[in-house]
Motif scaffolding. Structure first.
Motif, PDB file in Angstrom:
ATOM      1  N   LYS A  74      41.224 -49.536 -21.307  1.00 58.80           N
ATOM      2  CA  LYS A  74      41.290 -49.325 -19.867  1.00 58.80           C
ATOM      3  C   LYS A  74      42.578 -48.587 -19.492  1.00 58.80           C
ATOM      4  O   LYS A  74      42.566 -47.696 -18.642  1.00 58.80           O
ATOM      5  CB  LYS A  74      41.215 -50.681 -19.162  1.00 58.80           C
ATOM      6  N   SER A  75      43.680 -48.924 -20.136  1.00 58.62           N
ATOM      7  CA  SER A  75      44.942 -48.249 -19.826  1.00 58.62           C
ATOM      8  C   SER A  75      44.920 -46.791 -20.282  1.00 58.62           C
ATOM      9  O   SER A  75      45.510 -45.929 -19.636  1.00 58.62           O
ATOM     10  CB  SER A  75      46.118 -48.987 -20.453  1.00 58.62           C
ATOM     11  N   ASP A  76      44.225 -46.498 -21.396  1.00 66.91           N
ATOM     12  CA  ASP A  76      44.078 -45.106 -21.828  1.00 66.91           C
ATOM     13  C   ASP A  76      43.351 -44.299 -20.764  1.00 66.91           C
ATOM     14  O   ASP A  76      43.749 -43.174 -20.440  1.00 66.91           O
ATOM     15  CB  ASP A  76      43.275 -45.014 -23.136  1.00 66.91           C
ATOM     16  N   ILE A  77      42.296 -44.871 -20.235  1.00 66.07           N
ATOM     17  CA  ILE A  77      41.493 -44.169 -19.237  1.00 66.07           C
ATOM     18  C   ILE A  77      42.291 -43.972 -17.950  1.00 66.07           C
ATOM     19  O   ILE A  77      42.280 -42.893 -17.358  1.00 66.07           O
ATOM     20  CB  ILE A  77      40.179 -44.924 -18.981  1.00 66.07           C
ATOM     21  N   LYS A  78      43.027 -45.014 -17.531  1.00 62.35           N
ATOM     22  CA  LYS A  78      43.849 -44.889 -16.325  1.00 62.35           C
ATOM     23  C   LYS A  78      44.903 -43.799 -16.506  1.00 62.35           C
ATOM     24  O   LYS A  78      45.161 -43.018 -15.599  1.00 62.35           O
ATOM     25  CB  LYS A  78      44.517 -46.225 -15.998  1.00 62.35           C
ATOM     26  N   SER A  79      45.511 -43.748 -17.677  1.00 67.42           N
ATOM     27  CA  SER A  79      46.522 -42.734 -17.956  1.00 67.42           C
ATOM     28  C   SER A  79      45.900 -41.337 -17.924  1.00 67.42           C
ATOM     29  O   SER A  79      46.484 -40.402 -17.370  1.00 67.42           O
ATOM     30  CB  SER A  79      47.153 -43.002 -19.315  1.00 67.42           C
ATOM     31  N   ASP A  80      44.727 -41.193 -18.529  1.00 65.42           N
ATOM     32  CA  ASP A  80      44.046 -39.899 -18.533  1.00 65.42           C
ATOM     33  C   ASP A  80      43.682 -39.459 -17.116  1.00 65.42           C
ATOM     34  O   ASP A  80      43.820 -38.284 -16.769  1.00 65.42           O
ATOM     35  CB  ASP A  80      42.781 -39.949 -19.393  1.00 65.42           C
ATOM     36  N   ILE A  81      43.243 -40.392 -16.287  1.00 66.65           N
ATOM     37  CA  ILE A  81      42.888 -40.060 -14.900  1.00 66.65           C
ATOM     38  C   ILE A  81      44.140 -39.647 -14.130  1.00 66.65           C
ATOM     39  O   ILE A  81      44.116 -38.684 -13.362  1.00 66.65           O
ATOM     40  CB  ILE A  81      42.159 -41.239 -14.229  1.00 66.65           C
TER      41      ILE A  81
END
Length: 86
Positions: free
Chosen positions: A46-53
């Motif tokens: 989830k943190s990877d996705i938030k960072s990518d967004i």
């Protein structure tokens, strides 16, 4: 997230029953077992996705600011070309 297991012994037996040599059936079943087992370290968190967004938002914002500047510059240049506009 549910995980499915791959039974390599059953797969090898079915391959043997289909006429494949036992050594080949075992090798094929082993490789299928490796391919069917997900590498959990490769999954996005989830943190990877938030960072990518967040990175995508920043990149879009920079592109929008650049385009806005280009439009303003082009508009100013065109206005200067119109006779009597100054």
């Amino acid at each position: 997230m549910s995980t499915r297991t791959f039974n390599t012994v059953t797969a090898a037996r079915k391959l043997e029953a289909a006429g494949i040599q036992p050594e080949q059936a075992a090798a094929i079943a082993d490789q299928l077992g490796i391919a069917a087992t997900p590498d959990l370290a490769e999954l996005a968190t989830k943190s990877d996705i938030k960072s990518d967004i967040a990175n995508l938002r920043a990149e879009l914002y920079r592109a929008l600011m650049f385009q806005s500047g280009a439009i303003i510059a082009a508009t100013v240049a065109l206005v200067k070309l119109i006779p009597g506009a100054q």
